[in-house]
Write a protein that holds these residues in place. Structure first.
Motif, short mmCIF file in Angstrom:
data_model
loop_
_atom_site.label_atom_id
_atom_site.label_comp_id
_atom_site.label_asym_id
_atom_site.label_seq_id
_atom_site.Cartn_x
_atom_site.Cartn_y
_atom_site.Cartn_z
N PRO A 243 -10.84 -6.80 3.44
CA PRO A 243 -9.54 -5.96 4.48
C PRO A 243 -9.71 -7.15 5.88
CG PRO A 243 -10.92 -4.72 5.08
CD PRO A 243 -11.26 -5.56 3.41
N ILE A 244 -10.44 -8.37 6.01
CA ILE A 244 -11.02 -8.39 7.19
C ILE A 244 -10.74 -10.69 7.17
CG2 ILE A 244 -13.29 -9.50 8.86
CD1 ILE A 244 -14.59 -7.35 7.14
N GLN A 245 -11.05 -11.28 5.80
CA GLN A 245 -10.23 -12.96 5.38
C GLN A 245 -9.72 -12.70 4.42
OE1 GLN A 245 -14.24 -14.57 6.79
NE2 GLN A 245 -13.02 -15.74 7.96
N VAL B 196 -4.57 6.52 -4.13
CA VAL B 196 -5.76 5.39 -4.62
C VAL B 196 -7.35 6.47 -4.41
CG1 VAL B 196 -5.06 3.16 -4.38
CG2 VAL B 196 -6.68 4.83 -2.96
N ARG C 199 -1.78 -2.05 -6.00
CA ARG C 199 -2.69 -1.12 -5.22
C ARG C 199 -3.78 -1.75 -4.89
NH1 ARG C 199 -4.96 2.90 -8.20
NH2 ARG C 199 -7.27 2.83 -8.75
N ALA D 212 -14.74 -13.15 12.98
CA ALA D 212 -13.47 -11.92 12.32
C ALA D 212 -14.25 -10.96 12.23
CB ALA D 212 -13.25 -12.72 11.51
N TYR D 213 -15.53 -10.89 11.95
CA TYR D 213 -16.06 -9.70 11.15
C TYR D 213 -16.11 -8.74 12.15
CZ TYR D 213 -17.05 -9.91 6.34
OH TYR D 213 -16.46 -10.08 4.92
N ASP E 62 -3.57 -1.29 -1.27
CA ASP E 62 -3.39 0.20 -1.19
C ASP E 62 -5.70 0.30 -0.57
OD1 ASP E 62 -1.00 1.53 -3.11
OD2 ASP E 62 -1.01 0.61 -1.09
N MET E 63 -5.42 -0.34 -1.05
CA MET E 63 -7.31 -0.32 -1.64
C MET E 63 -7.89 -1.04 -0.08
SD MET E 63 -8.99 0.97 -5.27
CE MET E 63 -8.03 -1.03 -5.73
N LYS E 64 -7.43 -1.20 -0.05
CA LYS E 64 -7.65 -2.24 1.47
C LYS E 64 -8.70 -3.30 0.82
CE LYS E 64 -5.10 -0.45 4.94
NZ LYS E 64 -5.69 0.96 6.14
N ALA F 48 -5.27 6.73 5.84
CA ALA F 48 -3.61 5.77 4.96
C ALA F 48 -3.85 5.66 3.33
CB ALA F 48 -3.62 4.78 5.29
N MET F 49 -5.79 5.39 2.66
CA MET F 49 -5.87 4.86 1.40
C MET F 49 -5.68 6.24 0.38
SD MET F 49 -9.13 2.49 1.72
CE MET F 49 -9.89 2.09 2.50
N PHE G 2 -12.92 -7.70 13.34
CA PHE G 2 -11.54 -6.67 12.96
C PHE G 2 -12.82 -4.99 13.24
CE2 PHE G 2 -10.45 -5.32 9.15
CZ PHE G 2 -11.02 -3.75 8.69
N ASP H 249 -8.43 4.65 8.48
CA ASP H 249 -8.28 3.97 6.88
C ASP H 249 -8.19 5.04 6.15
OD1 ASP H 249 -9.98 0.97 6.55
OD2 ASP H 249 -7.83 1.76 6.65
N ALA I 243 -2.11 6.84 -0.14
CA ALA I 243 -1.13 5.86 -1.20
C ALA I 243 -1.96 6.25 -2.33
CB ALA I 243 -1.96 4.38 -0.70
#
Lengths: 174, 76
Positions: free
Chosen positions: A158-160, B67, A150, B45-46, A153-155, B61-62, B49, B58, B65
């Motif tokens: 997600p970055i680090q 959620v 879960r 990194a940010y 799925d909720m990500k 996709a969620m 992304f 995104d 799934a």
């Protein structure tokens, strides 16, 4: 510093200990009071950090000691080696090497540590049997894997964080 | 026994004169090291992304799934 553990007063009560340790049959019942040290008077201490205690070790001198003290008032070159040592022993109970002698106390300390660690272990085991409530279902492997799915799925992060380490195309960890 | 007279004054000042520059240098070094090992990579990194980020993709996709509570997966 005001604690008087029995080990520490070896020299302090040496004179009284010989009287205190006589068998009870030789003492009258009324005298079986434990000798206590009067701590309002200057005391003698064998301490490494106090080289000159508040009073000399022996303050009731026999006649021989008194004559020796008189001789001490003269030139010291005339004192023999034994007299010098006797004068030292009048003022002090132990020499520094004697004070610094290693004791076997560390064995007692280590033994006590292990003993109480063991006792704590027994207490903890007893608690886990008789005190703890039933295990929450959130600790089951199935629940935990569903929880992780879960989160992915909720990500979450997600970055680090965790979702950054999951490969979404292949469905596996990077 | 003629010993030289010991230092009576200025002991703290002497200690500070020695230790303060070192302290400042170390603190500055720590800050610079943190900046270039932690904050700069994080900012990069940010930025990376969000360069390639498609919010709608995104979201879908969620949604698939399952959620969300406000929308159901397509097909229900």
């Amino acid at each position: 510093m005001l604690r008087l553990t029995t080990g520490r007063v070896g020299c302090l009560l040496a004179r009284r200990a010989t009287a205190a340790l006589t068998t009870s049959s030789t003492r009258m019942a009324s005298k079986e009071v434990s000798e206590s040290v009067d701590m309002s008077q200057p005391m003698y201490w064998d301490r490494v950090d106090i080289p000159l205690p508040d009073k000399p070790y022996k303050d009731v001198l026999t006649d021989a000691d008194k004559s020796l003290k008189q001789k001490e008032k003269g030139p010291w070159g005339q004192l023999t080696k034994e007299e010098k040592i006797a004068l030292y022993r009048l003022t002090f109970c132990k020499t520094y090497p004697e004070m610094k002698q290693q004791t076997a106390e560390w064995k007692t300390v280590i033994g006590g540590i292990f003993f109480f660690l063991g006792f704590t272990g027994i207490v903890i085991w007893w608690q886990s049997v008789y005190v703890y409530p039933p295990r929450p279902r959130t600790f089951d492997d199935e629940w935990k894997s569903q929880q992780l799915k879960r989160m992915l799925d909720m990500k979450i992060n997600p970055i680090q964080g965790i979702s950054a380490k999951w490969d979404y195309e292949k469905g596996q960890w990077k | 026994m003629s010993l030289p007279k010991p230092m009576m004054r200025g002991l703290l000042a002497k200690r500070l004169r020695f230790h303060l520059p070192i302290a400042f240098t170390l603190a500055l070094t720590a800050a610079i090291a943190f900046k270039y090992t932690v904050t700069e990579p994080k900012k990069q990194a940010y930025a990376d992304f969000y360069k390639q980020y498609d919010a709608i993709k995104d979201f879908n996709a969620m949604r698939e799934a399952g959620v969300f509570e406000s929308v159901q997966p397509t097909g229900k």
